[in-house]
Scaffold this active site. Structure first.
Site, PDB file in Angstrom:
ATOM      1  N   ARG A 180      11.722  -1.114  10.712  1.00  0.00           N
ATOM      2  CA  ARG A 180      10.658  -0.773  11.651  1.00  0.00           C
ATOM      3  C   ARG A 180      10.608  -1.775  12.791  1.00  0.00           C
ATOM      4  O   ARG A 180      10.754  -2.983  12.579  1.00  0.00           O
ATOM      5  CB  ARG A 180       9.309  -0.745  10.919  1.00  0.00           C
ATOM      6  CG  ARG A 180       8.980   0.595  10.351  1.00  0.00           C
ATOM      7  CD  ARG A 180       7.800   0.582   9.423  1.00  0.00           C
ATOM      8  NE  ARG A 180       6.595  -0.081   9.922  1.00  0.00           N
ATOM      9  CZ  ARG A 180       5.468  -0.159   9.229  1.00  0.00           C
ATOM     10  NH1 ARG A 180       5.390   0.385   8.011  1.00  0.00           N
ATOM     11  NH2 ARG A 180       4.424  -0.777   9.718  1.00  0.00           N
TER      12      ARG A 180
ATOM     13  N   ARG B 109       0.075  -8.700  13.425  1.00  0.00           N
ATOM     14  CA  ARG B 109      -0.597  -7.657  12.617  1.00  0.00           C
ATOM     15  C   ARG B 109      -1.489  -8.291  11.551  1.00  0.00           C
ATOM     16  O   ARG B 109      -2.559  -7.772  11.238  1.00  0.00           O
ATOM     17  CB  ARG B 109       0.451  -6.738  11.966  1.00  0.00           C
ATOM     18  CG  ARG B 109       1.039  -5.735  12.965  1.00  0.00           C
ATOM     19  CD  ARG B 109       2.354  -5.148  12.488  1.00  0.00           C
ATOM     20  NE  ARG B 109       2.253  -4.468  11.226  1.00  0.00           N
ATOM     21  CZ  ARG B 109       3.289  -4.232  10.407  1.00  0.00           C
ATOM     22  NH1 ARG B 109       4.499  -4.627  10.763  1.00  0.00           N
ATOM     23  NH2 ARG B 109       3.115  -3.605   9.270  1.00  0.00           N
TER      24      ARG B 109
ATOM     25  N   ARG C 299      12.049  -5.087   4.787  1.00  0.00           N
ATOM     26  CA  ARG C 299      11.749  -3.677   4.462  1.00  0.00           C
ATOM     27  C   ARG C 299      12.703  -2.724   5.185  1.00  0.00           C
ATOM     28  O   ARG C 299      13.033  -2.903   6.343  1.00  0.00           O
ATOM     29  CB  ARG C 299      10.310  -3.347   4.862  1.00  0.00           C
ATOM     30  CG  ARG C 299      10.041  -1.839   4.831  1.00  0.00           C
ATOM     31  CD  ARG C 299       8.595  -1.497   4.964  1.00  0.00           C
ATOM     32  NE  ARG C 299       7.926  -2.199   6.029  1.00  0.00           N
ATOM     33  CZ  ARG C 299       6.601  -2.307   6.116  1.00  0.00           C
ATOM     34  NH1 ARG C 299       5.839  -1.758   5.189  1.00  0.00           N
ATOM     35  NH2 ARG C 299       6.053  -2.957   7.115  1.00  0.00           N
TER      36      ARG C 299
ATOM     37  N   ARG D 186      -9.505   1.225   8.880  1.00  0.00           N
ATOM     38  CA  ARG D 186      -9.070  -0.139   9.185  1.00  0.00           C
ATOM     39  C   ARG D 186     -10.082  -0.882  10.026  1.00  0.00           C
ATOM     40  O   ARG D 186      -9.835  -2.025  10.391  1.00  0.00           O
ATOM     41  CB  ARG D 186      -7.793  -0.029  10.001  1.00  0.00           C
ATOM     42  CG  ARG D 186      -6.559  -0.583   9.314  1.00  0.00           C
ATOM     43  CD  ARG D 186      -5.413  -0.133  10.199  1.00  0.00           C
ATOM     44  NE  ARG D 186      -4.250  -0.894  10.094  1.00  0.00           N
ATOM     45  CZ  ARG D 186      -3.159  -0.489   9.448  1.00  0.00           C
ATOM     46  NH1 ARG D 186      -3.148   0.613   8.744  1.00  0.00           N
ATOM     47  NH2 ARG D 186      -2.093  -1.220   9.479  1.00  0.00           N
TER      48      ARG D 186
ATOM     49  N   LYS E 297       0.826  -1.214   0.000  1.00  0.00           N
ATOM     50  CA  LYS E 297       0.000   0.000   0.000  1.00  0.00           C
ATOM     51  C   LYS E 297       0.858   1.261   0.000  1.00  0.00           C
ATOM     52  O   LYS E 297       0.636   2.184  -0.778  1.00  0.00           O
ATOM     53  CB  LYS E 297      -0.926   0.033   1.244  1.00  0.00           C
ATOM     54  CG  LYS E 297      -1.829  -1.168   1.371  1.00  0.00           C
ATOM     55  CD  LYS E 297      -2.721  -1.103   2.605  1.00  0.00           C
ATOM     56  CE  LYS E 297      -1.986  -1.083   3.927  1.00  0.00           C
ATOM     57  NZ  LYS E 297      -1.228  -2.326   4.228  1.00  0.00           N
TER      58      LYS E 297
HETATM   59  P1  AP5 Z   1       4.871  -1.523   1.719  1.00  0.00           P
HETATM   60  O1  AP5 Z   1       4.477  -0.738   0.525  1.00  0.00           O
HETATM   61  O2  AP5 Z   1       5.620  -0.845   2.808  1.00  0.00           O
HETATM   62  O3  AP5 Z   1       3.585  -2.309   2.296  1.00  0.00           O
HETATM   63  P2  AP5 Z   1       2.347  -1.779   3.111  1.00  0.00           P
HETATM   64  O4  AP5 Z   1       1.134  -2.482   2.602  1.00  0.00           O
HETATM   65  O5  AP5 Z   1       2.306  -0.293   3.149  1.00  0.00           O
HETATM   66  O6  AP5 Z   1       2.746  -2.377   4.529  1.00  0.00           O
HETATM   67  P3  AP5 Z   1       2.702  -1.778   5.989  1.00  0.00           P
HETATM   68  O7  AP5 Z   1       3.353  -2.831   6.860  1.00  0.00           O
HETATM   69  O8  AP5 Z   1       3.257  -0.406   6.076  1.00  0.00           O
HETATM   70  O9  AP5 Z   1       1.210  -1.747   6.282  1.00  0.00           O
HETATM   71  P4  AP5 Z   1       0.532  -1.698   7.586  1.00  0.00           P
HETATM   72  O10 AP5 Z   1      -0.805  -1.363   7.137  1.00  0.00           O
HETATM   73  O11 AP5 Z   1       0.603  -2.872   8.481  1.00  0.00           O
HETATM   74  O12 AP5 Z   1       1.395  -0.604   8.430  1.00  0.00           O
HETATM   75  P5  AP5 Z   1       1.044   0.861   8.855  1.00  0.00           P
HETATM   76  O13 AP5 Z   1       2.282   1.635   8.829  1.00  0.00           O
HETATM   77  O14 AP5 Z   1      -0.146   1.365   8.139  1.00  0.00           O
HETATM   78  O15 AP5 Z   1       5.732  -2.786   1.190  1.00  0.00           O
HETATM   79  C1  AP5 Z   1       6.281  -3.720   2.088  1.00  0.00           C
HETATM   80  C2  AP5 Z   1       7.668  -4.162   1.546  1.00  0.00           C
HETATM   81  O16 AP5 Z   1       7.484  -4.870   0.328  1.00  0.00           O
HETATM   82  C3  AP5 Z   1       8.627  -2.991   1.220  1.00  0.00           C
HETATM   83  O17 AP5 Z   1       9.916  -3.389   1.565  1.00  0.00           O
HETATM   84  C4  AP5 Z   1       8.499  -2.806  -0.312  1.00  0.00           C
HETATM   85  O18 AP5 Z   1       9.697  -2.323  -0.881  1.00  0.00           O
HETATM   86  C5  AP5 Z   1       8.183  -4.215  -0.764  1.00  0.00           C
HETATM   87  N1  AP5 Z   1       7.258  -4.268  -1.904  1.00  0.00           N
HETATM   88  C6  AP5 Z   1       6.128  -3.526  -2.085  1.00  0.00           C
HETATM   89  N2  AP5 Z   1       5.506  -3.887  -3.236  1.00  0.00           N
HETATM   90  C7  AP5 Z   1       6.258  -4.898  -3.763  1.00  0.00           C
HETATM   91  C8  AP5 Z   1       6.122  -5.699  -4.952  1.00  0.00           C
HETATM   92  N3  AP5 Z   1       5.082  -5.535  -5.788  1.00  0.00           N
HETATM   93  N4  AP5 Z   1       7.067  -6.633  -5.179  1.00  0.00           N
HETATM   94  C9  AP5 Z   1       8.131  -6.801  -4.318  1.00  0.00           C
HETATM   95  N5  AP5 Z   1       8.299  -6.081  -3.190  1.00  0.00           N
HETATM   96  C10 AP5 Z   1       7.367  -5.131  -2.916  1.00  0.00           C
HETATM   97  O19 AP5 Z   1       0.568   0.644  10.360  1.00  0.00           O
HETATM   98  C11 AP5 Z   1       1.465   0.341  11.393  1.00  0.00           C
HETATM   99  C12 AP5 Z   1       0.707   0.320  12.716  1.00  0.00           C
HETATM  100  O20 AP5 Z   1       0.157   1.621  12.970  1.00  0.00           O
HETATM  101  C13 AP5 Z   1      -0.461  -0.633  12.818  1.00  0.00           C
HETATM  102  O21 AP5 Z   1      -0.059  -1.954  13.166  1.00  0.00           O
HETATM  103  C14 AP5 Z   1      -1.292   0.040  13.911  1.00  0.00           C
HETATM  104  O22 AP5 Z   1      -0.743  -0.208  15.189  1.00  0.00           O
HETATM  105  C15 AP5 Z   1      -1.115   1.515  13.603  1.00  0.00           C
HETATM  106  N6  AP5 Z   1      -2.145   2.010  12.662  1.00  0.00           N
HETATM  107  C16 AP5 Z   1      -1.952   2.479  11.406  1.00  0.00           C
HETATM  108  N7  AP5 Z   1      -3.113   2.840  10.848  1.00  0.00           N
HETATM  109  C17 AP5 Z   1      -4.069   2.591  11.771  1.00  0.00           C
HETATM  110  C18 AP5 Z   1      -5.489   2.726  11.775  1.00  0.00           C
HETATM  111  N8  AP5 Z   1      -6.148   3.219  10.701  1.00  0.00           N
HETATM  112  N9  AP5 Z   1      -6.152   2.381  12.878  1.00  0.00           N
HETATM  113  C19 AP5 Z   1      -5.512   1.926  13.989  1.00  0.00           C
HETATM  114  N10 AP5 Z   1      -4.170   1.737  14.046  1.00  0.00           N
HETATM  115  C20 AP5 Z   1      -3.462   2.068  12.939  1.00  0.00           C
END
Ligand code: AP5
Length: 216
Positions: free
Chosen positions: A162, A173, A129, A90, A15
């Site tokens: 991270r 997660r 990552r 979410r 994402k």
């Molecule tokens: P990346 O693009 O970073 O993936 P992502 O889907 O963004 O993954 P996240 O882990 O950031 O999502 P998340 O939703 O768990 O975390 P968030 O920060 O929102 O890609 C991942 C890796 O793969 C990278 O290394 C990239 O280079 C590689 N890659 C990407 N595409 C690829 C491809 N096509 N082929 C090969 N490699 C590829 O949330 C973190 C925490 O914050 C949560 O656990 C929660 O505690 C809190 N939080 C955030 N939002 C909320 C909410 N709305 N409500 C409550 N708590 C929240």
């Protein structure tokens, strides 16, 4: 009317990677709830400290805190034309709050690309990552390494792993995602807004399919 795109998918589906590319191609603001929490933590705000107490366990930050943070963020001038929402909503309560919020901006959720990938792919991606300290630019040690090891290509800042990307936390997660976020797939499918995209394809192909879903 402003345009709002919600990127839905499990942790590590891609994402953030796609939101960064789409924001450049569409000129819409990239609003990432995870980045906002990490920014607050970096600045040691009360919100950042509170969020960290949930994030490091792989749990969701409470809805009221998250909703208020997003409401404030999308009220800013750079979101006047709309936004790409990455990681929000979410939970069903967040989705309901978003609908009400966007009505206030005379808009609505226009499209929900749902990026999918199998659990083993999600673990491999998150464990490899690297994230840029200054602005959250995303790399992967194998799939998308920075040109110079340890340094962000875009702003030259340090890249780091991270804290919540440890395998045990990622597995938690993913469970939390399945329990609390999966209901949104049915919610947005019923509303006719869901576009399912295979996130295991190359980054460029995923972008191509996202752009084509947007044109429709
Ligand atoms: P990346 O693009 O970073 O993936 P992502 O889907 O963004 O993954 P996240 O882990 O950031 O999502 P998340 O939703 O768990 O975390 P968030 O920060 O929102 O890609 C991942 C890796 O793969 C990278 O290394 C990239 O280079 C590689 N890659 C990407 N595409 C690829 C491809 N096509 N082929 C090969 N490699 C590829 O949330 C973190 C925490 O914050 C949560 O656990 C929660 O505690 C809190 N939080 C955030 N939002 C909320 C909410 N709305 N409500 C409550 N708590 C929240």
């Amino acid at each position: 009317m402003p345009t709002y795109i919600v990127l839905l998918g499990p942790p590590g589906a891609g994402k953030g990677t796609q939101a960064e590319i789409l924001a450049k191609k569409t000129d819409l603001a990239h609003v990432s709830s995870g980045d906002l929490f990490r920014e607050n933590l970096k600045n040691q705000t009360d919100l950042g400290k509170l969020a960290q107490s949930y994030m490091h366990k792989g749990e969701l930050v409470p809805d009221d805190v998250t909703i208020n943070m997003i409401r404030e963020r999308i009220s800013r001038a750079d979101c006047e034309a709309g936004a790409i929402l990455d990681g929000f909503p979410r939970t069903p309560a967040q989705a309901d709050a978003l609908e009400i919020m966007l009505k206030g901006f005379k808009g609505e959720v226009n499209l929900v690309p749902y990026i999918t990938a199998a659990e083993e792919t999600l673990v491999e991606r998150t464990s490899g990552r690297w994230t840029c300290r200054a602005h959250g630019h995303i790399y992967h040690e194998k799939f998308n390494p920075p040109k110079q090891s340890g340094i962000c290509d875009v702003d030259g800042s340090e890249v780091y792993q991270r804290d919540d990307d440890k395998v045990e936390t990622v597995t938690k997660r993913i469970r939390v995602y399945l329990d609390q976020t999966m209901p949104l797939v049915a919610y947005y499918r019923k509303a006719g807004k869901l576009a399912e995209i295979d996130g295991t394809q190359a980054v460029e192909q995923v972008t191509k399919e996202l752009l084509s879903a947007l044109k429709k």
